[in-house]
Design a protein around this motif. Structure first.
Motif, PDB file in Angstrom:
ATOM      1  N   ASP A 150      -2.080  14.802   5.345  1.00 31.59           N
ATOM      2  CA  ASP A 150      -2.301  13.499   5.970  1.00 31.59           C
ATOM      3  C   ASP A 150      -2.267  12.361   4.951  1.00 31.59           C
ATOM      4  O   ASP A 150      -1.658  11.323   5.199  1.00 31.59           O
ATOM      5  N   GLY A 151      -2.954  12.535   3.850  1.00 35.43           N
ATOM      6  CA  GLY A 151      -3.012  11.511   2.819  1.00 35.43           C
ATOM      7  C   GLY A 151      -3.821  10.301   3.242  1.00 35.43           C
ATOM      8  O   GLY A 151      -4.375  10.245   4.340  1.00 35.43           O
ATOM      9  N   ALA A 152      -3.870   9.328   2.352  1.00 37.10           N
ATOM     10  CA  ALA A 152      -4.581   8.071   2.598  1.00 37.10           C
ATOM     11  C   ALA A 152      -3.869   6.976   1.811  1.00 37.10           C
ATOM     12  O   ALA A 152      -3.244   7.243   0.782  1.00 37.10           O
ATOM     13  N   GLU A 153      -3.992   5.760   2.304  1.00 39.34           N
ATOM     14  CA  GLU A 153      -3.332   4.634   1.648  1.00 39.34           C
ATOM     15  C   GLU A 153      -4.261   3.969   0.636  1.00 39.34           C
ATOM     16  O   GLU A 153      -5.450   3.791   0.903  1.00 39.34           O
ATOM     17  N   PHE A 154      -3.674   3.617  -0.509  1.00 37.44           N
ATOM     18  CA  PHE A 154      -4.407   2.931  -1.576  1.00 37.44           C
ATOM     19  C   PHE A 154      -3.537   1.810  -2.127  1.00 37.44           C
ATOM     20  O   PHE A 154      -2.307   1.875  -2.075  1.00 37.44           O
ATOM     21  N   GLU A 203      -5.346  17.720  -7.111  1.00 37.19           N
ATOM     22  CA  GLU A 203      -4.029  17.247  -7.536  1.00 37.19           C
ATOM     23  C   GLU A 203      -3.681  16.056  -6.648  1.00 37.19           C
ATOM     24  O   GLU A 203      -3.689  16.166  -5.425  1.00 37.19           O
ATOM     25  N   VAL A 204      -3.395  14.927  -7.265  1.00 32.89           N
ATOM     26  CA  VAL A 204      -3.025  13.727  -6.520  1.00 32.89           C
ATOM     27  C   VAL A 204      -1.503  13.626  -6.517  1.00 32.89           C
ATOM     28  O   VAL A 204      -0.869  13.644  -7.573  1.00 32.89           O
ATOM     29  N   ARG A 205      -0.915  13.528  -5.290  1.00 35.61           N
ATOM     30  CA  ARG A 205       0.534  13.382  -5.133  1.00 35.61           C
ATOM     31  C   ARG A 205       0.842  12.035  -4.492  1.00 35.61           C
ATOM     32  O   ARG A 205       0.056  11.534  -3.691  1.00 35.61           O
ATOM     33  N   ASP A 206       2.009  11.494  -4.815  1.00 33.60           N
ATOM     34  CA  ASP A 206       2.426  10.253  -4.180  1.00 33.60           C
ATOM     35  C   ASP A 206       3.307  10.559  -2.964  1.00 33.60           C
ATOM     36  O   ASP A 206       3.502  11.728  -2.608  1.00 33.60           O
ATOM     37  N   GLU A 207       3.861   9.508  -2.354  1.00 29.24           N
ATOM     38  CA  GLU A 207       4.666   9.667  -1.139  1.00 29.24           C
ATOM     39  C   GLU A 207       5.918  10.501  -1.349  1.00 29.24           C
ATOM     40  O   GLU A 207       6.443  11.091  -0.406  1.00 29.24           O
ATOM     41  N   ARG A 208       6.412  10.553  -2.579  1.00 28.22           N
ATOM     42  CA  ARG A 208       7.610  11.340  -2.891  1.00 28.22           C
ATOM     43  C   ARG A 208       7.280  12.785  -3.239  1.00 28.22           C
ATOM     44  O   ARG A 208       8.166  13.568  -3.554  1.00 28.22           O
ATOM     45  N   GLY A 209       5.987  13.122  -3.254  1.00 27.53           N
ATOM     46  CA  GLY A 209       5.584  14.474  -3.622  1.00 27.53           C
ATOM     47  C   GLY A 209       5.395  14.663  -5.114  1.00 27.53           C
ATOM     48  O   GLY A 209       5.125  15.777  -5.564  1.00 27.53           O
ATOM     49  N   GLN A 210       5.542  13.595  -5.889  1.00 25.55           N
ATOM     50  CA  GLN A 210       5.359  13.666  -7.340  1.00 25.55           C
ATOM     51  C   GLN A 210       3.869  13.712  -7.673  1.00 25.55           C
ATOM     52  O   GLN A 210       3.092  12.952  -7.096  1.00 25.55           O
ATOM     53  N   MET A 258       0.850  -1.181   0.000  1.00 27.06           N
ATOM     54  CA  MET A 258       0.000   0.000   0.000  1.00 27.06           C
ATOM     55  C   MET A 258       0.896   1.245   0.000  1.00 27.06           C
ATOM     56  O   MET A 258       1.898   1.280   0.689  1.00 27.06           O
ATOM     57  N   ALA A 259       0.467   2.215  -0.753  1.00 31.81           N
ATOM     58  CA  ALA A 259       1.204   3.474  -0.838  1.00 31.81           C
ATOM     59  C   ALA A 259       0.282   4.608  -0.393  1.00 31.81           C
ATOM     60  O   ALA A 259      -0.934   4.515  -0.481  1.00 31.81           O
ATOM     61  N   ARG A 260       0.883   5.678   0.086  1.00 29.69           N
ATOM     62  CA  ARG A 260       0.123   6.838   0.555  1.00 29.69           C
ATOM     63  C   ARG A 260       0.052   7.870  -0.563  1.00 29.69           C
ATOM     64  O   ARG A 260       1.045   8.154  -1.232  1.00 29.69           O
ATOM     65  N   TYR A 261      -1.168   8.422  -0.738  1.00 23.95           N
ATOM     66  CA  TYR A 261      -1.417   9.457  -1.740  1.00 23.95           C
ATOM     67  C   TYR A 261      -2.071  10.645  -1.064  1.00 23.95           C
ATOM     68  O   TYR A 261      -2.787  10.495  -0.066  1.00 23.95           O
ATOM     69  N   TYR A 262      -1.825  11.808  -1.611  1.00 23.72           N
ATOM     70  CA  TYR A 262      -2.310  13.066  -1.035  1.00 23.72           C
ATOM     71  C   TYR A 262      -3.177  13.777  -2.061  1.00 23.72           C
ATOM     72  O   TYR A 262      -2.835  13.822  -3.244  1.00 23.72           O
ATOM     73  N   PHE A 263      -4.294  14.354  -1.592  1.00 18.87           N
ATOM     74  CA  PHE A 263      -5.242  15.049  -2.460  1.00 18.87           C
ATOM     75  C   PHE A 263      -5.245  16.534  -2.104  1.00 18.87           C
ATOM     76  O   PHE A 263      -5.817  16.936  -1.099  1.00 18.87           O
ATOM     77  N   ASP A 264      -4.608  17.352  -2.924  1.00 20.67           N
ATOM     78  CA  ASP A 264      -4.623  18.806  -2.728  1.00 20.67           C
ATOM     79  C   ASP A 264      -5.787  19.367  -3.523  1.00 20.67           C
ATOM     80  O   ASP A 264      -5.911  19.106  -4.722  1.00 20.67           O
ATOM     81  N   ILE A 265      -6.648  20.142  -2.861  1.00 18.74           N
ATOM     82  CA  ILE A 265      -7.876  20.637  -3.483  1.00 18.74           C
ATOM     83  C   ILE A 265      -7.731  22.117  -3.815  1.00 18.74           C
ATOM     84  O   ILE A 265      -7.321  22.916  -2.974  1.00 18.74           O
TER      85      ILE A 265
END
Length: 89
Positions: free
Chosen positions: A19-23, A56-63, A1-8
């Motif tokens: 905080d993000g969430a795992e998917f 904007e969806v970002r991964d754990e590395r900020g990409q 599982m990896a963590r993703y972040y949703f910037d609105i």
């Protein structure tokens, strides 16, 4: 599982997700972002707000993984009704 972040982003303001969430996959994160954008747009429509919702969806590395955009445009072809907004509760 990896963590993703949703910037609105909505044009007027931006909310950074720290905080993000795992998917299980990037695809699952994108599907969740699309559902969130649709839900935010639906809630705004009830207030007569038709601004675009951008996540904007970002991964754990900020990409940046992707950008999800929900748009709503209402084009009236008759005189706009007066009084309370028809979708307001």
């Amino acid at each position: 599982m990896a963590r993703y972040y949703f910037d609105i982003h909505d044009g007027a303001q931006s909310v950074r997700d720290d905080d993000g969430a795992e998917f299980d996959s990037p695809e699952a994160a994108v599907q969740a972002a699309a559902r969130s954008a649709a839900e935010i747009g639906t809630n705004r429509l009830g207030r007569g707000d038709t601004r675009d919702v951008v996540i904007e969806v970002r991964d754990e590395r900020g990409q940046r993984v992707c950008t999800v955009k929900a748009s709503m445009e209402i084009e009236w072809h008759v005189s706009r009704p007066q009084g309370p907004h028809p979708w307001s509760a």
